[in-house]
Scaffold this motif. Sequence first.
Motif, PDB file in Angstrom:
ATOM      1  N   GLY B 397       0.806  -1.223   0.000  1.00 56.05           N
ATOM      2  CA  GLY B 397       0.000   0.000   0.000  1.00 56.05           C
ATOM      3  C   GLY B 397       0.834   1.266   0.000  1.00 56.05           C
ATOM      4  N   LEU B 398       2.011   1.215   0.669  1.00 57.08           N
ATOM      5  CA  LEU B 398       2.862   2.412   0.723  1.00 57.08           C
ATOM      6  C   LEU B 398       3.458   2.707  -0.648  1.00 57.08           C
ATOM      7  CD1 LEU B 398       4.687   1.977   4.136  1.00 57.08           C
ATOM      8  CD2 LEU B 398       2.673   3.341   3.575  1.00 57.08           C
ATOM      9  N   GLU B 400       1.995   1.838  -3.468  1.00 59.08           N
ATOM     10  CA  GLU B 400       0.851   2.335  -4.243  1.00 59.08           C
ATOM     11  C   GLU B 400       0.564   3.792  -3.923  1.00 59.08           C
ATOM     12  OE1 GLU B 400      -2.509  -0.185  -3.643  1.00 59.08           O
ATOM     13  OE2 GLU B 400      -1.925  -1.536  -5.264  1.00 59.08           O
ATOM     14  N   ALA B 401       0.669   4.128  -2.637  1.00 58.41           N
ATOM     15  CA  ALA B 401       0.406   5.513  -2.239  1.00 58.41           C
ATOM     16  C   ALA B 401       1.398   6.451  -2.911  1.00 58.41           C
ATOM     17  CB  ALA B 401       0.486   5.647  -0.730  1.00 58.41           C
ATOM     18  N   SER B 402       2.672   6.054  -2.940  1.00 58.87           N
ATOM     19  CA  SER B 402       3.664   6.931  -3.550  1.00 58.87           C
ATOM     20  C   SER B 402       3.451   7.013  -5.060  1.00 58.87           C
ATOM     21  CB  SER B 402       5.086   6.454  -3.207  1.00 58.87           C
ATOM     22  OG  SER B 402       5.226   5.091  -3.474  1.00 58.87           O
ATOM     23  N   ARG B 403       3.105   5.866  -5.666  1.00 59.11           N
ATOM     24  CA  ARG B 403       2.840   5.902  -7.108  1.00 59.11           C
ATOM     25  C   ARG B 403       1.599   6.732  -7.419  1.00 59.11           C
ATOM     26  NH1 ARG B 403       5.462   2.402 -10.245  1.00 59.11           N
ATOM     27  NH2 ARG B 403       5.209   4.128 -11.681  1.00 59.11           N
ATOM     28  N   SER B 404       0.580   6.673  -6.545  1.00 55.39           N
ATOM     29  CA  SER B 404      -0.652   7.419  -6.805  1.00 55.39           C
ATOM     30  C   SER B 404      -0.434   8.924  -6.665  1.00 55.39           C
ATOM     31  CB  SER B 404      -1.773   6.951  -5.874  1.00 55.39           C
ATOM     32  OG  SER B 404      -1.625   7.527  -4.604  1.00 55.39           O
ATOM     33  N   LEU B 405       0.682   9.289  -6.012  1.00 53.45           N
ATOM     34  CA  LEU B 405       1.021  10.718  -5.938  1.00 53.45           C
ATOM     35  C   LEU B 405       1.805  11.155  -7.168  1.00 53.45           C
ATOM     36  CD1 LEU B 405       2.010  10.852  -2.180  1.00 53.45           C
ATOM     37  CD2 LEU B 405       0.197  12.216  -3.219  1.00 53.45           C
ATOM     38  N   GLY B 406       2.045  10.234  -8.080  1.00 52.66           N
ATOM     39  CA  GLY B 406       2.742  10.568  -9.306  1.00 52.66           C
ATOM     40  C   GLY B 406       4.231  10.277  -9.261  1.00 52.66           C
ATOM     41  N   MET B 407       4.701   9.654  -8.161  1.00 50.54           N
ATOM     42  CA  MET B 407       6.137   9.340  -8.084  1.00 50.54           C
ATOM     43  C   MET B 407       6.480   8.256  -9.082  1.00 50.54           C
ATOM     44  SD  MET B 407       7.294   9.251  -4.140  1.00 50.54           S
ATOM     45  CE  MET B 407       6.772  10.451  -2.940  1.00 50.54           C
TER      46      MET B 407
END
Lengths: 261, 503
Positions: B397-398, B400-407
């Motif tokens: 999930g972490l 995914e969270a960073s990828r969902s921020l566009g990283m």
Amino acid sequence: MTDTQLDHDFFEASEDDANVVEMRKVTKKFGDTLVFKDVDLDVSKSEVVVLVGPSGAGKSTLLRCVNGLEQITSGSITVAGNELSYDEAHLNKIRSRVGMVFQQFNLFPHMRVLDNITVAQRDVLGRNPDEAVEKAKVMLEHVGMSHKIDAYPASLSGGQAQRVAIARALAMDPAMMLFDEPTSALDPELVGEVLSVMRDLANEGMTMMCVTHEMRFARRVADRIILIADKGIAEEGSPEQLLDDPQTDRARDFLASLDEE
Amino acid sequence: MHKRTRTITSVIFLALVSLLLTACATGDQEGGDEPRLIAEGQLVVAMSGEYRPFSYWEGAQLTGFDFDIAQALADELGLELVAETAGFSTLIEGTSSGRYDMLVASTTATAERAQMVDFANGYYSSGAQFFVPSGAECTSIHDMTAPTVGVASGTTYETFLRDEGITTNVNTYESDITALQDAATGRLDGALTDQLVGMHQIEAAGLDLEPCGERLFDETQAPAIAKGNPLREQVNEALATIIDNGTYGEIATKYFGEDISPRINNDSVAEVMAEAEAGDGPPGFVELFVKYIPTMIKAAGVTLAITAVALLIAVVLGSVIAWMNMSKITPLRWLAVAYIGVIRGTPLIAQLFVLYFGLTEIVLLSGFWAGAIALAIHNSAYIAEIIRSGFESVPKGLVEASRSLGMSRTQALRRVQLPLSTRTILPVLGSQFIIAVKDSSLVAFIGMGELFRTAQNMAAAEYSPLNAYLTVSVYYLIIVLVLTGLVTLLERRMNPDKKGAKA
């Protein structure tokens, strides 16, 4: 400037465009298992769409397709005028402007609240540190979490963590927000603070797609409720239409199952 | 945290003190006329078991000249012989500490040894002897002009011949046996070797050689007994009896073709006993510890260097293996799994010997590099698994969270996966490093002069394995404690949120 950094014109086409999301004949399979088939779904600017449905119906999967966390099998998805393709740089640009809030908060445990909110602003948007910190402070104020700016996520309650997660997404100036069961992991007494932040956001005109089981929230905040069941959209309509006067047996069954809880 | 540290420190302190007390407690026990035996009716005698023809194994049966003499002495004393074998360097201390009643182990009586044990009368004497082809005209090696002499390489005989100005025509051989064989062919004027080893070889291999002249120098081997044990008098009597009644002669003839008792020279035994009497007894732990501080610090440097080089390679190699193991490319994953399986499934000491001896045909590795590379390979397999499980411990999930921020993938790796997995990896890696420091002691077995090898040498030189291994343990303990402290410090620096969580 990194190649994934947003250029300012990227979403400009969307400013006058009515629809923030356009899904056309979207089909998703996990291997041989069909999740949903030929879904057509539009979300217009400032609209709040709530996805409901029995567990395992694919609500979350549908939501995750919007920012490309899940790759669709066929069909097309357009976000703010840009059709999704599964090219890294392109996806990163889309994602940087589509905020997402997760059931498990997913705050970075090794960063203070402030750094959680500034890291992507700096890395992805290329904002300078002062600008990012200013933005973070405004967003924390917005969700009522200014007092925890230097705290580590482990010291926050679930409700506080989720509000910080919302602030983190908002700091990217998103064109829309995706909420994936944002209150499901919370103790009942902490649900209200998160929903109230989301309600404020809706009132300010944020475009939102939200998977939730909170029917009272759906009734009060949603412009439209979509029931996902039987591998597609089973029924959709305004809260009054869907909740008080369902047209399909599927919708009636679903509402009956909620009453039994 | 401070309380815990203090508890650990005091436990370590207590452990050290009790070890020291044990070391000091093995002093002399004097008094009484009755021989002291470990078990009534038994004579526990130790020998090396690795010194043909004096003591060696024939299948499961210990035999040899030492063994037969021990048997004859036990018979004469009316005791049942219990023969034990142990590493030669541990025998003297084993006797002085009461583990054995007596040594009949071809132990040369020397003044240093006589400080720890009493020597009975010698049961044989030997020394350098010149052997020439039978029938050759020879009275003494000293009367010959520049003879061609064969010796085993690396022996004192080679330097002896040069230093005494006897000859410079020295042919060196892999062993005494080949030197003797070459002398028997007449290619050499003769061969110089230990008198009894030579006589045994002539007897056993039927070589056409004979001794020429007297021994060039004398060494007398005597049974050793704990200090002040009256058993010594009885052994002397028993020894005299078996020499007189011919038992000794029979045994000697079996191994050396003749009775060697007339050549026993007891002067040196009396000499070393008198010298020991005049000395101030064997050095204690503290004295030895202090004496070896410079040597041990140098050795600790080698241990640290070899471990550091090994771990540096191991972390790089382990990262590559872990990356392969997490790869989407199936053959790479297989390769990684096979590597980890084989390396973790075989002992480090075997890997070390394979590298040191097995690869000499391809590349001749120095002891340092063979040791460092073996340690590196061994640890890389464990480190690969530590790294992999560290990465898998980062919640999906972490990422995914960073990828969902566009990283990007790289940004998510740098900002989230690396720092978070490092915090899981570090403590486990720290304990792996500690294991590696201690495992580096195995490098001693390929002759590297690191800590453990130095302790082995110290044990042999001081006839006190106990003090030697106690001493070296202190150094390992210090290294490990410092390393543990560093890891704890680093962990605290990397986990600032843990403090926040407790507040």
